[in-house]
Design an enzyme around this catalytic site. Structure first.
Site, PDB file in Angstrom:
ATOM      1  N   GLU A 133       0.275   3.507   1.772  1.00  0.00           N
ATOM      2  CA  GLU A 133       0.342   3.877   3.243  1.00  0.00           C
ATOM      3  C   GLU A 133       1.636   3.836   3.859  1.00  0.00           C
ATOM      4  OE1 GLU A 133      -1.780   5.853   5.253  1.00  0.00           O
ATOM      5  OE2 GLU A 133      -3.273   6.155   3.598  1.00  0.00           O
ATOM      6  N   SER A 141       0.750  -1.141  -0.152  1.00  0.00           N
ATOM      7  CA  SER A 141      -0.073  -0.014  -0.135  1.00  0.00           C
ATOM      8  C   SER A 141       0.953   1.383   0.034  1.00  0.00           C
ATOM      9  CB  SER A 141      -0.758  -0.009   1.223  1.00  0.00           C
ATOM     10  OG  SER A 141      -1.399   1.366   1.482  1.00  0.00           O
ATOM     11  N   TYR A 173      -1.778   0.193  10.464  1.00  0.00           N
ATOM     12  CA  TYR A 173      -1.884  -0.448   9.176  1.00  0.00           C
ATOM     13  C   TYR A 173      -0.534  -0.274   8.206  1.00  0.00           C
ATOM     14  CZ  TYR A 173      -3.566  -0.743   4.220  1.00  0.00           C
ATOM     15  OH  TYR A 173      -3.621  -1.092   3.068  1.00  0.00           O
ATOM     16  N   ARG A 214     -16.622  -0.224  -2.799  1.00  0.00           N
ATOM     17  CA  ARG A 214     -15.680   0.138  -1.878  1.00  0.00           C
ATOM     18  C   ARG A 214     -16.614  -0.074  -0.388  1.00  0.00           C
ATOM     19  NH1 ARG A 214     -10.679   0.781   0.109  1.00  0.00           N
ATOM     20  NH2 ARG A 214      -9.745   2.813  -0.166  1.00  0.00           N
TER      21      ARG A 214
HETATM   22  P1  NAP Z   1     -11.223  -4.563   1.956  1.00  0.00           P
HETATM   23  O1  NAP Z   1     -12.535  -4.517   1.220  1.00  0.00           O
HETATM   24  O2  NAP Z   1     -11.032  -4.061   3.318  1.00  0.00           O
HETATM   25  O3  NAP Z   1     -11.258  -6.240   2.131  1.00  0.00           O
HETATM   26  C1  NAP Z   1     -10.348  -6.916   3.101  1.00  0.00           C
HETATM   27  C2  NAP Z   1     -10.719  -8.508   3.148  1.00  0.00           C
HETATM   28  O4  NAP Z   1      -9.696  -8.835   3.997  1.00  0.00           O
HETATM   29  C3  NAP Z   1     -12.077  -9.035   3.116  1.00  0.00           C
HETATM   30  O5  NAP Z   1     -12.369  -9.978   2.377  1.00  0.00           O
HETATM   31  C4  NAP Z   1     -11.889  -9.673   4.742  1.00  0.00           C
HETATM   32  O6  NAP Z   1     -12.740 -10.656   4.919  1.00  0.00           O
HETATM   33  C5  NAP Z   1     -10.658 -10.173   4.624  1.00  0.00           C
HETATM   34  N1  NAP Z   1      -9.914 -10.269   5.796  1.00  0.00           N
HETATM   35  C6  NAP Z   1      -9.981  -9.665   7.108  1.00  0.00           C
HETATM   36  N2  NAP Z   1      -9.330 -10.239   8.004  1.00  0.00           N
HETATM   37  C7  NAP Z   1      -8.900 -11.302   7.439  1.00  0.00           C
HETATM   38  C8  NAP Z   1      -8.233 -12.646   8.149  1.00  0.00           C
HETATM   39  N3  NAP Z   1      -7.863 -12.852   9.383  1.00  0.00           N
HETATM   40  N4  NAP Z   1      -8.289 -13.710   7.120  1.00  0.00           N
HETATM   41  C9  NAP Z   1      -8.512 -14.000   6.000  1.00  0.00           C
HETATM   42  N5  NAP Z   1      -9.018 -12.741   5.341  1.00  0.00           N
HETATM   43  C10 NAP Z   1      -9.292 -11.463   6.165  1.00  0.00           C
HETATM   44  O7  NAP Z   1      -9.991  -4.368   1.116  1.00  0.00           O
HETATM   45  P2  NAP Z   1      -9.750  -4.084  -0.358  1.00  0.00           P
HETATM   46  O8  NAP Z   1     -10.037  -2.728  -0.491  1.00  0.00           O
HETATM   47  O9  NAP Z   1     -10.238  -4.904  -1.047  1.00  0.00           O
HETATM   48  O10 NAP Z   1      -8.273  -4.114  -0.613  1.00  0.00           O
HETATM   49  C11 NAP Z   1      -7.494  -5.131  -0.648  1.00  0.00           C
HETATM   50  C12 NAP Z   1      -6.173  -5.519  -0.158  1.00  0.00           C
HETATM   51  O11 NAP Z   1      -5.346  -4.369  -0.931  1.00  0.00           O
HETATM   52  C13 NAP Z   1      -5.980  -4.997   1.180  1.00  0.00           C
HETATM   53  O12 NAP Z   1      -4.758  -5.878   1.664  1.00  0.00           O
HETATM   54  C14 NAP Z   1      -5.676  -3.806   1.231  1.00  0.00           C
HETATM   55  O13 NAP Z   1      -5.001  -3.531   2.533  1.00  0.00           O
HETATM   56  C15 NAP Z   1      -4.702  -3.538   0.252  1.00  0.00           C
HETATM   57  N6  NAP Z   1      -4.883  -2.215  -0.385  1.00  0.00           N
HETATM   58  C16 NAP Z   1      -6.083  -1.468  -0.753  1.00  0.00           C
HETATM   59  C17 NAP Z   1      -5.900  -0.406  -1.415  1.00  0.00           C
HETATM   60  C18 NAP Z   1      -7.295   0.363  -1.491  1.00  0.00           C
HETATM   61  O14 NAP Z   1      -7.196   1.571  -1.935  1.00  0.00           O
HETATM   62  N7  NAP Z   1      -8.406  -0.324  -1.756  1.00  0.00           N
HETATM   63  C19 NAP Z   1      -4.757   0.270  -1.723  1.00  0.00           C
HETATM   64  C20 NAP Z   1      -3.509  -0.509  -1.423  1.00  0.00           C
HETATM   65  C21 NAP Z   1      -3.777  -1.599  -0.801  1.00  0.00           C
HETATM   66  P3  NAP Z   1     -13.907 -10.745   5.867  1.00  0.00           P
HETATM   67  O15 NAP Z   1     -15.293 -10.655   4.949  1.00  0.00           O
HETATM   68  O16 NAP Z   1     -13.977 -12.224   6.476  1.00  0.00           O
HETATM   69  O17 NAP Z   1     -13.835  -9.623   6.791  1.00  0.00           O
END
Ligand code: NAP
Length: 329
Positions: free
Chosen positions: A126, A124, A148, A183
């Site tokens: 971040e 990320s 984070y 989102r």
């Molecule tokens: P998100 O919508 O918050 O989804 C997070 C996912 O992680 C959910 O499916 C959640 O599942 C799962 N999770 C949480 N705890 C877990 C655990 N203990 N074991 C297995 N799964 C678990 O995130 P996103 O926006 O799709 O982003 C995807 C990834 O990219 C993340 O790692 C995020 O940090 C990274 N990222 C995102 C952005 C952005 O702007 N979107 C930018 C940079 C990096 P549950 O349904 O079980 O809660």
């Protein structure tokens, strides 16, 4: 020969976009799901009917090994995380366990089951936090400003370390903010577009946010999952910044979103210091030249189109909910 992928974080924003992309390319796609009765499973099943589910949790090493043995994937995309910066300040240890150490658990599981599996780590912007230079590249030093961001730095370096130590095909995608109608409601862009829809339909009057002057590099999630896929198709593993190269403030996003609905944001939005982060990240903007040159990747959706897409989607969701007489959040 057809490929098989395992996606952690399948119930999140990026998980469904990535699953759609891989299915369209002929993959068999498994999604790792945690919990006994995850309510988001039904949404994933509706959006991506081809996805198969396998149980597992990034906190539980043996469940990851079992999941890999069941799926026998060629590729693992590790998107699972506590991904909301605000929550990471409140649950710093859990964030370290899932967002940080969870990466090592998956890498160890891959080493145990089949070290030829290709691995993508969702890193990320971040990690850059209090930025040392602008725009940020793969070589910009990290200075994370939240639990984070710190956990993501660990996840990034353990990915690099397993690549260098064990010759694993492990890539880290340093993705800047990417948004979409999928989102989570806790994130500021969706909080705004959902608020716009509800204000437009007379369901609420005001929207309270944190720091309106924070500046981010915002792209569309559908474009960004394509970059993840491209990284794992290269001859060699590497790390890439994925970004639009444009920086916009939350205030600009507000202006676009409210204008789309024929409203003036100044009539409806307040800023409350309680929503500020303990340590702010003011300005993030990425340089994705390496991804453009090596992956042939470029973003396709403008900032304005992204805001319009999200407002239109939330208006439709709220209108459907109102017609059905049910609250839609
Ligand atoms: P998100 O919508 O918050 O989804 C997070 C996912 O992680 C959910 O499916 C959640 O599942 C799962 N999770 C949480 N705890 C877990 C655990 N203990 N074991 C297995 N799964 C678990 O995130 P996103 O926006 O799709 O982003 C995807 C990834 O990219 C993340 O790692 C995020 O940090 C990274 N990222 C995102 C952005 C952005 O702007 N979107 C930018 C940079 C990096 P549950 O349904 O079980 O809660």
């Amino acid at each position: 020969m057809s490929s098989t992928a395992l996606i952690t974080g399948i119930t999140g924003q990026d998980g469904t976009y990535l699953a759609e992309l891989l299915i369209s390319r002929g993959y068999t796609v498994y999604g790792l799901v945690r919990g006994q009765n995850n309510p988001r499973l039904a949404v994933v099943a509706q959006l991506c009917p081809g996805v198969e589910f396998v149980e597992g949790d990034l906190l539980d090493q043996s469940s990851l090994i079992a999941a890999l043995e069941t799926c026998q994937p060629n590729e693992v995309y590790n998107l699972g995380a506590i991904s909301f910066v605000g929550l990471s300040f409140k649950q710093a240890l859990l964030t370290g366990e899932i967002t940080g150490l969870g990466v090592t658990r998956m890498l160890e599981a891959i080493r145990t089951v089949n070290d030829k599996i290709k691995f993508y780590q969702a890193s990320s912007s971040e990690m850059f936090g209090k930025v040392r230079e602008s725009p940020q590249t793969e070589l910009t030093p990290f200075h994370p400003r939240s639990p984070y961001g710190v956990a993501k730095v660990y996840g990034h370096y353990i990915t690099v370390n397993y690549r260098e130590s064990y010759g694993m095909f492990a890539c880290s995608g340093i993705l800047f903010n990417h948004e979409s109608p999928r989102r989570g409601m806790e994130f500021v862009t969706r909080k705004i577009t959902n608020g716009v829809a509800r204000i437009k339909l007379g369901m609420q009057k005001q929207l309270t946010l944190g720091n309106l002057e924070s500046q981010r590099d915002w792209g569309f999630a559908g474009d960004y999952v394509d970059a993840m896929y491209r990284m794992l198709q290269q001859p060699d593993p590497d790390d890439y910044v994925i970004a639009t190269g444009e920086m916009h403030s939350i205030r600009e996003f507000l202006e676009l979103a409210f204008t789309r609905a024929g409203l003036d944001w100044r009539d409806h939005v307040g800023s409350d210091p309680r929503f500020f982060r303990p340590a702010e990240v003011d300005r993030l903007v990425g340089d994705a030249s390496k991804a453009r040159d090596k992956l042939g990747w470029t973003p396709t959706t403008t900032f304005k189109d992204l805001a319009n897409m999200m407002v239109d989607s939330d208006l439709a969701i709220q209108q459907r909910a109102a017609a059905a007489g049910a609250p839609a959040g």
